[in-house]
Design a protein around this motif. Structure first.
Motif, PDB file in Angstrom:
ATOM      1  N   ALA A  26      18.039 -30.777   3.127  1.00 34.96           N
ATOM      2  CA  ALA A  26      18.530 -30.711   1.756  1.00 34.96           C
ATOM      3  C   ALA A  26      18.973 -29.296   1.393  1.00 34.96           C
ATOM      4  O   ALA A  26      20.001 -29.102   0.734  1.00 34.96           O
ATOM      5  CB  ALA A  26      17.446 -31.198   0.792  1.00 34.96           C
ATOM      6  N   ALA A  27      18.196 -28.295   1.814  1.00 29.76           N
ATOM      7  CA  ALA A  27      18.536 -26.904   1.484  1.00 29.76           C
ATOM      8  C   ALA A  27      19.794 -26.455   2.198  1.00 29.76           C
ATOM      9  O   ALA A  27      20.621 -25.723   1.636  1.00 29.76           O
ATOM     10  CB  ALA A  27      17.364 -25.996   1.841  1.00 29.76           C
ATOM     11  N   ARG A  28      19.969 -26.893   3.445  1.00 29.92           N
ATOM     12  CA  ARG A  28      21.121 -26.422   4.234  1.00 29.92           C
ATOM     13  C   ARG A  28      22.392 -27.174   3.868  1.00 29.92           C
ATOM     14  O   ARG A  28      23.476 -26.578   3.806  1.00 29.92           O
ATOM     15  CB  ARG A  28      20.837 -26.602   5.727  1.00 29.92           C
ATOM     16  N   LEU A  29      22.274 -28.482   3.586  1.00 29.02           N
ATOM     17  CA  LEU A  29      23.458 -29.309   3.398  1.00 29.02           C
ATOM     18  C   LEU A  29      23.686 -29.743   1.955  1.00 29.02           C
ATOM     19  O   LEU A  29      24.734 -30.321   1.652  1.00 29.02           O
ATOM     20  CB  LEU A  29      23.365 -30.553   4.295  1.00 29.02           C
ATOM     21  N   GLY A  30      22.744 -29.489   1.069  1.00 29.89           N
ATOM     22  CA  GLY A  30      22.920 -29.882  -0.320  1.00 29.89           C
ATOM     23  C   GLY A  30      22.909 -31.383  -0.525  1.00 29.89           C
ATOM     24  O   GLY A  30      23.551 -31.913  -1.431  1.00 29.89           O
ATOM     25  N   ARG A  31      22.163 -32.093   0.296  1.00 28.38           N
ATOM     26  CA  ARG A  31      22.028 -33.548   0.179  1.00 28.38           C
ATOM     27  C   ARG A  31      20.662 -33.950   0.707  1.00 28.38           C
ATOM     28  O   ARG A  31      20.007 -33.185   1.425  1.00 28.38           O
ATOM     29  CB  ARG A  31      23.112 -34.264   0.977  1.00 28.38           C
ATOM     30  N   PRO A  32      20.184 -35.154   0.372  1.00 33.82           N
ATOM     31  CA  PRO A  32      18.897 -35.594   0.892  1.00 33.82           C
ATOM     32  C   PRO A  32      18.938 -35.867   2.398  1.00 33.82           C
ATOM     33  O   PRO A  32      19.998 -36.116   2.980  1.00 33.82           O
ATOM     34  CB  PRO A  32      18.624 -36.903   0.126  1.00 33.82           C
ATOM     35  N   PHE A  33      17.764 -35.829   2.995  1.00 27.57           N
ATOM     36  CA  PHE A  33      17.564 -36.298   4.363  1.00 27.57           C
ATOM     37  C   PHE A  33      17.677 -37.816   4.333  1.00 27.57           C
ATOM     38  O   PHE A  33      17.056 -38.478   3.504  1.00 27.57           O
ATOM     39  CB  PHE A  33      16.179 -35.865   4.847  1.00 27.57           C
TER      40      PHE A  33
ATOM     41  N   LEU B 261      22.233 -37.935  -5.884  1.00 24.00           N
ATOM     42  CA  LEU B 261      20.788 -38.093  -5.689  1.00 24.00           C
ATOM     43  C   LEU B 261      20.112 -36.739  -5.518  1.00 24.00           C
ATOM     44  O   LEU B 261      19.005 -36.508  -6.030  1.00 24.00           O
ATOM     45  CB  LEU B 261      20.526 -38.985  -4.474  1.00 24.00           C
ATOM     46  N   HIS B 262      20.762 -35.835  -4.806  1.00 22.40           N
ATOM     47  CA  HIS B 262      20.205 -34.490  -4.616  1.00 22.40           C
ATOM     48  C   HIS B 262      20.060 -33.775  -5.951  1.00 22.40           C
ATOM     49  O   HIS B 262      19.055 -33.100  -6.219  1.00 22.40           O
ATOM     50  CB  HIS B 262      21.110 -33.690  -3.671  1.00 22.40           C
ATOM     51  N   GLU B 263      21.053 -33.916  -6.805  1.00 27.86           N
ATOM     52  CA  GLU B 263      21.003 -33.292  -8.131  1.00 27.86           C
ATOM     53  C   GLU B 263      19.881 -33.868  -8.992  1.00 27.86           C
ATOM     54  O   GLU B 263      19.376 -33.206  -9.901  1.00 27.86           O
ATOM     55  CB  GLU B 263      22.343 -33.470  -8.838  1.00 27.86           C
ATOM     56  N   ARG B 264      19.474 -35.094  -8.687  1.00 26.12           N
ATOM     57  CA  ARG B 264      18.372 -35.725  -9.421  1.00 26.12           C
ATOM     58  C   ARG B 264      17.016 -35.381  -8.819  1.00 26.12           C
ATOM     59  O   ARG B 264      15.985 -35.929  -9.223  1.00 26.12           O
ATOM     60  CB  ARG B 264      18.548 -37.249  -9.421  1.00 26.12           C
ATOM     61  N   GLY B 265      16.982 -34.502  -7.828  1.00 24.83           N
ATOM     62  CA  GLY B 265      15.722 -34.089  -7.225  1.00 24.83           C
ATOM     63  C   GLY B 265      15.274 -34.915  -6.042  1.00 24.83           C
ATOM     64  O   GLY B 265      14.155 -34.751  -5.541  1.00 24.83           O
ATOM     65  N   ILE B 266      16.133 -35.817  -5.537  1.00 28.47           N
ATOM     66  CA  ILE B 266      15.800 -36.655  -4.378  1.00 28.47           C
ATOM     67  C   ILE B 266      16.109 -35.891  -3.099  1.00 28.47           C
ATOM     68  O   ILE B 266      17.217 -35.403  -2.911  1.00 28.47           O
ATOM     69  CB  ILE B 266      16.599 -37.969  -4.390  1.00 28.47           C
ATOM     70  N   ARG B 267      15.119 -35.765  -2.219  1.00 22.59           N
ATOM     71  CA  ARG B 267      15.384 -35.047  -0.970  1.00 22.59           C
ATOM     72  C   ARG B 267      15.131 -35.884   0.280  1.00 22.59           C
ATOM     73  O   ARG B 267      15.425 -35.457   1.383  1.00 22.59           O
ATOM     74  CB  ARG B 267      14.569 -33.761  -0.914  1.00 22.59           C
TER      75      ARG B 267
END
Length: 358
Positions: free
Chosen positions: A145-152, A260-266
């Motif tokens: 998530a930190a590297r790609l800006g999206r959930p696993f 989803l990432h913006e909503r805190g989903i990782r």
């Protein structure tokens, strides 16, 4: 200078401490152990969630002024180098007089990385890579998530040996046995969100909870997310989930994951059906595959996957198998894309000295 076994023991303890932190949200779970020059533990800390002290500061707060001078901080993640709700941990360690920092995994964040360099510039002895593989496995979802800006993203399906997810009439309960189904529920509980398409909701009417073998709810539940444009009836079982379901109409997979990432989903668990799973595979946005294989044959055209963008054999999606588990009569195959540059599987060399040099 502490012996390797002392530092290794401290890092394992730091990983245990990190597990006390919240598994969901945008912040990583981090643990810290501070050792005096004799190798004794003088403070421990972990990050308790957004807005609270980071693990290093939490540990330092337990010490009297100047007690940390010349000490060693053993941290599961490279100390951060940015100011958010809290200040940079790298500077806090410098201000406390820490003489040495040993961390497991480099911080891949665009804004938070560079703490190791900041510490070195201040004259602190810094070493990275201790128990890196264990730390990457623990932080896998957050690192992606930190590297790609999206959930696993985990994609799961259950199928017969001939690759069918349902019989010709559409019935699919149950292809796999109780042990495999229990394993699915336990893995659901490890995700922040569980995704299904509207087709699955309309045909199977799942509640999408994580349940024990006796049907009771597990302590941690994934957020149910239904993807598609077809309306879901007010009486659908998903409305009975303890967490209110999210209904997202975006068919653009990268945009869906960003939302989803913006909503805190990782960590996302993609459960079905074939249309949704195929869309993630086709987009190349799957980090982990869970394939439950039952020793049965169904035939027909109810395949577990549809079009995944493979026009010819040269374009096949090769996977690397990470594990094979026997679950009753069924088999679970755990795999990841063979060409994946996953942060948690690569060697942490960019800003780290080899662990052998500790």
């Amino acid at each position: 200078m502490q012996q390797l076994h002392t530092l290794t023991s401290a890092m394992r303890r730091a990983l245990q401490l990190a597990a006390n932190g919240p598994a969901e949200g945008v912040n990583p779970r981090v643990g810290c152990v501070i050792l005096n020059p004799a190798g004794d533990t003088i403070a421990e800390g972990w990050h308790r969630g957004a807005g609270t002290c980071h693990a290093e500061v939490d540990a330092l707060a337990q010490l009297e002024p100047d007690a940390a001078r010349g000490a060693t901080a053993v941290v599961t993640l490279e100390p951060c180098n940015h100011t958010g709700r809290t200040g940079p941990c790298a500077q806090a360690l410098i201000d406390a007089g820490i003489g040495r920092v040993v961390y497991a995994v480099a911080d891949p964040g665009r804004h938070s990385a560079g703490g190791g360099d900041r510490l070195r510039t201040a004259g602190v002895d810094v070493t990275g890579g201790l128990l890196a593989d264990e730390a990457r496995a623990f932080l896998a979802d957050w690192l992606v998530a930190a590297r790609l800006g999206r959930p696993f993203v985990t994609v799961k399906w259950a199928s017969s040996l001939d690759g069918r997810a349902a019989a010709q009439d559409g019935s699919s309960r149950w292809i796999t046995g109780p042990a495999a189904r229990l394993d699915v529920h336990e893995r659901r509980a490890g995700a922040d969100a569980i995704l299904v398409g509207t087709g699955t909701v309309l045909s199977d009417d799942p509640v999408l909870t994580a349940r024990a073998s006796d049907g009771t709810l597990l302590a941690r539940q994934p957020r149910p997310v239904v993807v598609g444009r077809r309306p879901v009836p007010a009486g659908a079982a998903v409305h009975g989930h303890p967490l209110s379901p999210w209904f997202l109409s975006d068919h653009d997979v990268p945009a869906l994951l960003r939302s989803l990432h913006e909503r805190g989903i990782r960590r996302v668990f993609v459960e079905g059906g074939p249309t949704l799973a195929s869309a993630f595979v086709r987009a190349g946005l799957v980090d982990e595959y869970l394939v439950y294989l039952a020793p049965t044959l169904l035939g027909g055209d109810r395949l577990a996957l549809g079009d995944i963008g493979v026009p010819g054999i040269d374009a096949q999606r090769r996977l690397q198998v990470d594990d094979l588990l026997r679950l009753g009569d069924d088999i679970l195959l755990v795999a990841h894309p063979a060409d994946s540059p996953d942060t948690f599987r690569t060697t942490d060399t960019a800003r780290s000295a080899p662990a052998a040099q500790i």
